[in-house]
Design a protein around this motif. Structure first.
Motif, PDB file in Angstrom:
ATOM      1  N   CYS A   1       0.835  -1.211   0.000  1.00 34.37           N
ATOM      2  CA  CYS A   1       0.000   0.000   0.000  1.00 34.37           C
ATOM      3  C   CYS A   1       0.866   1.256   0.000  1.00 34.37           C
TER       4      CYS A   1
ATOM      5  N   PHE B   1       1.341   4.075  -3.007  1.00 32.12           N
ATOM      6  CA  PHE B   1       1.073   5.476  -2.671  1.00 32.12           C
ATOM      7  C   PHE B   1       2.233   6.363  -3.129  1.00 32.12           C
TER       8      PHE B   1
ATOM      9  N   LEU C   1      -7.311   2.588  -2.682  1.00 34.76           N
ATOM     10  CA  LEU C   1      -7.053   3.552  -1.607  1.00 34.76           C
ATOM     11  C   LEU C   1      -5.715   4.283  -1.758  1.00 34.76           C
TER      12      LEU C   1
ATOM     13  N   LEU D   1      -5.583   8.321  -2.105  1.00 35.50           N
ATOM     14  CA  LEU D   1      -4.859   9.070  -1.073  1.00 35.50           C
ATOM     15  C   LEU D   1      -3.683   9.839  -1.659  1.00 35.50           C
TER      16      LEU D   1
ATOM     17  N   ILE E   1      -5.114  12.990  -3.324  1.00 34.31           N
ATOM     18  CA  ILE E   1      -5.550  13.957  -2.308  1.00 34.31           C
ATOM     19  C   ILE E   1      -4.340  14.595  -1.630  1.00 34.31           C
ATOM     20  N   THR E   2      -3.358  13.780  -1.294  1.00 35.61           N
ATOM     21  CA  THR E   2      -2.160  14.289  -0.620  1.00 35.61           C
ATOM     22  C   THR E   2      -1.410  15.267  -1.508  1.00 35.61           C
TER      23      THR E   2
END
Length: 349
Positions: A77, A81, A200, A204, A207-208
Motif C-alpha cells: 500500500c 502510494f 485507496l 490518497l 488527495i495528498t
C-alpha cells in the motif's frame, strides 16, 4: 596514505569514472564524488540480493506475511502510494496499444495457468506460479527504464495506470476461477483486498498531492523508503521459502520448477510486448515485461501458497537482469521525467 584506484565505465555519460578507496587520510573531492556515484550504484542491487540471502536463515519471519501482521500487504500500500504521487490523471492519454497490452497481460496469466494445470494434474503449484507472475500488472518503475532508453514516458505512465486498474477489475472474476471458490463471501474478500492495496493508495496519493504539494520535494527520500519496504518484503519471502523447503521433501524440485516458470514467462512478456505494437515496441515490451511483483507476491500469498509466491521473486531477478542488459546495450542521454510523469520507485525494479 594507502589508496586503491580502479575505473568504472559510466555508460550514461560515456566516460570512465576514477574511483579510489583509502585506508588512511582524506580523499580528493573528485574521488569522493566518484565513490559516492559507485556506492549509489551498489547499494540498490544490494538491497535486492542481501534480504534474499539473509532471510533464508530466518524461516520464523514467515508469520509477518499473514494476519495479524500482514506486513507485505501494508508495505505494498505504501509503495503504491509513493509511486503515484506524481501522476496527474488529466495528463494521461490512452491509446489502442494500451488496450492490446492489457488483453495480452490477462492472457499471459490465464493461458499458462490452464496449460500447466493440464500438464501437471498432480499439483496446482506450477499453474498458480505461472498465473500470479503472468497476471501481475505493470510496475511504476518501468517508466524510469523507458526514460533511460529514450522512449515515450507518457505512454509508459498511461500504461501503468490502465494496467493496474484493468488487472484489478479482471481479478474480481479471475481469482474465483483460479481458486475454485465462487461464493459471494470470497468475491467480497477479493474486492476488499484490491480496494485496500490499489484503489485507496491511488486516491490518497491524489488527495495528498493537492493538499500538500510540497511533498514532491521529498520524493527522493520517499523512494528510498519504498526500496527499504521492498527489501523487507523480500526478507520475509526468503523466510517463507526456507520454511517450505525445510518441511517438504519436494521443496528443492518445486522451487526449481517455479524458477523456470518465472524465467519463461518473463521472456514471453518482454518478447510479446515488443511484437504486439509497431510504433511503441520498446515501451510495450517494458510495460508487459516489468511487473508490479510486490502486488503479485501479495496475491500469491493471500490466495495460493508460498511455493507459488516464490515465482515472483525469481521474476524480480529475471526482469532486473534484462533491464541491466538493455541499459548497457542501448546507452543514451537520459530524458528528464516531467513533473506530471510518475518516475516510479526502485522497489519495483
Amino acid at each position: 596514505m594507502f589508496v586503491i584506484y580502479f575505473y568504472v565505465y559510466d555508460y550514461r555519460k560515456q566516460r570512465l569514472l576514477n574511483v579510489s578507496f583509502t585506508k588512511f587520510g582524506t580523499l580528493p573531492k573528485h574521488d569522493k564524488m566518484s565513490r559516492k556515484v559507485i556506492m549509489k550504484k551498489l547499494i540498490r542491487p544490494a538491497m535486492l540480493v542481501v534480504p534474499l540471502a539473509v532471510g533464508m536463515f530466518f524461516p520464523e519471519v514467515k508469520i509477518l506475511a499473514y494476519p495479524p501482521y500482514n506486513v507485505i500487504r501494508w508495505a505494498l500500500c505504501v509503495m503504491i502510494f509513493i509511486n503515484v504521487l506524481q501522476i496527474r490523471f488529466a495528463d494521461l492519454k490512452p491509446r489502442k496499444e494500451h488496450g492490446i497490452l492489457l488483453a495480452a497481460n490477462i492472457l499471459l496469466g490465464v493461458v499458462p495457468f490452464y496449460l500447466l494445470k493440464y500438464l501437471c494434474p498432480g499439483t496446482v503449484i506450477p499453474a498458480q506460479a505461472a498465473f500470479f507472475t503472468g497476471i501481475a500488472p505493470t510496475a511504476a518503475a518501468s517508466a524510469v527504464i523507458v526514460s533511460l532508453l529514450n522512449g515515450n514516458v507518457g505512454f509508459a505512465v498511461t500504461a501503468f495506470v490502465i494496467s493496474n486498474a484493468g488487472i484489478s477489475l479482471a481479478l474480481l472474476g479471475l481469482l474465483p476461477l483460479i481458486t475454485g471458490d465462487f461464493t459471494v463471501a470470497f468475491f467480497y474478500q477479493v474486492a476488499q483486498s484490491l480496494v485496500t492495496v490499489i484503489v485507496l493508495p491511488l486516491l490518497l496519493a491524489q488527495i495528498t498531492g493537492k493538499i500538500f504539494p510540497g511533498i514532491m520535494k521529498h520524493l527522493g527520500k520517499l523512494k528510498m523508503f519504498s526500496l527499504s519496504l521492498w527489501s523487507l518484503s523480500l526478507f520475509i519471502m526468503a523466510g517463507i521459502a526456507r520454511s517450505y523447503f525445510d518441511r517438504s521433501d519436494a521443496g528443492a524440485g518445486m522451487i526449481a520448477i517455479t524458477g523456470i516458470i518465472a524465467v519463461v514467462i518473463c521472456i514471453m512478456n518482454f518478447a510479446l510486448g515488443y511484437l504486439l505494437t509497431g510504433r511503441f515496441r520498446r515501451e510495450s515490451s517494458q510495460m508487459l515485461g516489468q511487473k508490479n511483483t510486490t502486488f503479485a507476491l501479495y496475491l500469491a500469498l493471500q490466495y495460493a501458497s508460498g511455493e507459488a509466491a516464490l515465482a515472483t521473486v525469481f521474476y524480480v531477478l529475471c526482469h532486473n537482469l534484462w533491464n541491466s542488459i538493455q541499459l548497457f546495450a542501448f546507452p543514451g542521454e537520459v530524458e528528464p521525467v516531467s513533473p506530471d510523469v510518475n518516475s516510479g520507485t526502485d522497489a519495483e525494479r
